[in-house]
Design a protein around this motif. Structure first.
Motif, PDB file in Angstrom:
ATOM      1  N   SER A  30      65.068  36.371  95.301  1.00 45.72           N
ATOM      2  CA  SER A  30      65.834  35.326  95.975  1.00 45.72           C
ATOM      3  C   SER A  30      67.228  35.808  96.344  1.00 45.72           C
ATOM      4  O   SER A  30      67.740  35.478  97.416  1.00 45.72           O
ATOM      5  CB  SER A  30      65.935  34.091  95.086  1.00 45.72           C
ATOM      6  OG  SER A  30      64.665  33.575  94.820  1.00 45.72           O
ATOM      7  N   LYS A  33      67.012  37.859  99.425  1.00 46.43           N
ATOM      8  CA  LYS A  33      66.853  37.036 100.620  1.00 46.43           C
ATOM      9  C   LYS A  33      68.184  36.428 101.041  1.00 46.43           C
ATOM     10  O   LYS A  33      68.500  36.384 102.228  1.00 46.43           O
ATOM     11  CB  LYS A  33      65.846  35.900 100.370  1.00 46.43           C
ATOM     12  CG  LYS A  33      64.442  36.348 100.460  1.00 46.43           C
ATOM     13  CD  LYS A  33      63.429  35.264 100.630  1.00 46.43           C
ATOM     14  CE  LYS A  33      63.702  33.959  99.990  1.00 46.43           C
ATOM     15  NZ  LYS A  33      62.551  33.055 100.016  1.00 46.43           N
ATOM     16  N   LEU A  34      68.975  35.984 100.079  1.00 40.34           N
ATOM     17  CA  LEU A  34      70.264  35.383 100.420  1.00 40.34           C
ATOM     18  C   LEU A  34      71.238  36.411 100.988  1.00 40.34           C
ATOM     19  O   LEU A  34      72.056  36.082 101.836  1.00 40.34           O
ATOM     20  CB  LEU A  34      70.865  34.702  99.188  1.00 40.34           C
ATOM     21  CG  LEU A  34      70.118  33.467  98.698  1.00 40.34           C
ATOM     22  CD1 LEU A  34      70.740  32.951  97.412  1.00 40.34           C
ATOM     23  CD2 LEU A  34      70.107  32.389  99.756  1.00 40.34           C
ATOM     24  N   TYR A  37      70.531  37.208 104.934  1.00 39.48           N
ATOM     25  CA  TYR A  37      70.317  35.927 105.608  1.00 39.48           C
ATOM     26  C   TYR A  37      70.111  36.087 107.105  1.00 39.48           C
ATOM     27  O   TYR A  37      69.156  35.556 107.678  1.00 39.48           O
ATOM     28  CB  TYR A  37      71.508  35.012 105.321  1.00 39.48           C
ATOM     29  CG  TYR A  37      71.481  33.720 106.089  1.00 39.48           C
ATOM     30  CD1 TYR A  37      70.681  32.674 105.665  1.00 39.48           C
ATOM     31  CD2 TYR A  37      72.244  33.550 107.235  1.00 39.48           C
ATOM     32  CE1 TYR A  37      70.643  31.487 106.359  1.00 39.48           C
ATOM     33  CE2 TYR A  37      72.220  32.363 107.939  1.00 39.48           C
ATOM     34  CZ  TYR A  37      71.419  31.334 107.489  1.00 39.48           C
ATOM     35  OH  TYR A  37      71.378  30.173 108.178  1.00 39.48           O
ATOM     36  N   SER A  59      63.194  26.894 100.734  1.00 40.79           N
ATOM     37  CA  SER A  59      62.497  27.986 100.064  1.00 40.79           C
ATOM     38  C   SER A  59      63.382  28.623  99.001  1.00 40.79           C
ATOM     39  O   SER A  59      62.918  28.946  97.896  1.00 40.79           O
ATOM     40  CB  SER A  59      62.035  28.989 101.110  1.00 40.79           C
ATOM     41  OG  SER A  59      62.295  30.286 100.764  1.00 40.79           O
ATOM     42  N   GLY A  60      64.655  28.815  99.303  1.00 39.14           N
ATOM     43  CA  GLY A  60      65.582  29.391  98.326  1.00 39.14           C
ATOM     44  C   GLY A  60      65.777  28.506  97.117  1.00 39.14           C
ATOM     45  O   GLY A  60      65.770  28.970  95.973  1.00 39.14           O
ATOM     46  N   GLU A  63      62.561  28.626  94.989  1.00 38.64           N
ATOM     47  CA  GLU A  63      62.382  29.877  94.246  1.00 38.64           C
ATOM     48  C   GLU A  63      63.368  29.991  93.092  1.00 38.64           C
ATOM     49  O   GLU A  63      62.980  30.367  91.986  1.00 38.64           O
ATOM     50  CB  GLU A  63      62.514  31.074  95.182  1.00 38.64           C
ATOM     51  CG  GLU A  63      61.322  31.244  96.080  1.00 38.64           C
ATOM     52  CD  GLU A  63      61.443  32.437  96.998  1.00 38.64           C
ATOM     53  OE1 GLU A  63      62.439  33.172  96.906  1.00 38.64           O
ATOM     54  OE2 GLU A  63      60.529  32.618  97.814  1.00 38.64           O
TER      55      GLU A  63
END
Length: 104
Positions: A30, A33-34, A37, A59-60, A63
């Motif tokens: 996670s 992913k952040l 972005y 989604s973030g 998770e």
């Protein structure tokens, strides 16, 4: 010979260790992913009236929230089920759009 309570304690410690390792992997996923972005926004689908940013945010939150629930041990089956459905949905969605699935 060990008593049943000693065996349970050993088993419980192993399950805790596995939950913490899984939580760490999900939190690192996670966080990655952040951090990426802008690059990942192109990959996220817009479903119905929800824009890509809303899907990314949901989604973030799912998770991170479910991985913390797994680490703490609260509602672990529901948290694992939610994570499984969310990740499977994204894999199927992305797999339908392009020929190969890229993992972050």
């Amino acid at each position: 010979m060990k008593t049943p309570s000693e065996n349970y304690r050993i088993l419980s410690g192993g399950v805790l260790f596995m939950r913490l390792i899984l939580c760490g992997m999900l939190l690192l996923h996670s966080a990655g992913k952040l951090q990426n972005y802008n690059e990942l926004m192109e990959c996220y689908p817009s479903v119905g009236v929800l824009p890509q940013e809303a899907i990314f945010l949901m989604s973030g939150i799912l998770e991170i929230g479910c991985s913390v629930l797994l680490a703490v041990g609260f509602k672990t089956r529901w948290a694992a089920l939610i994570l499984m459905v969310e990740m499977l949905a994204f894999m199927l969605w992305l797999g339908a759009e392009r020929s190969k699935i890229e993992f972050v």
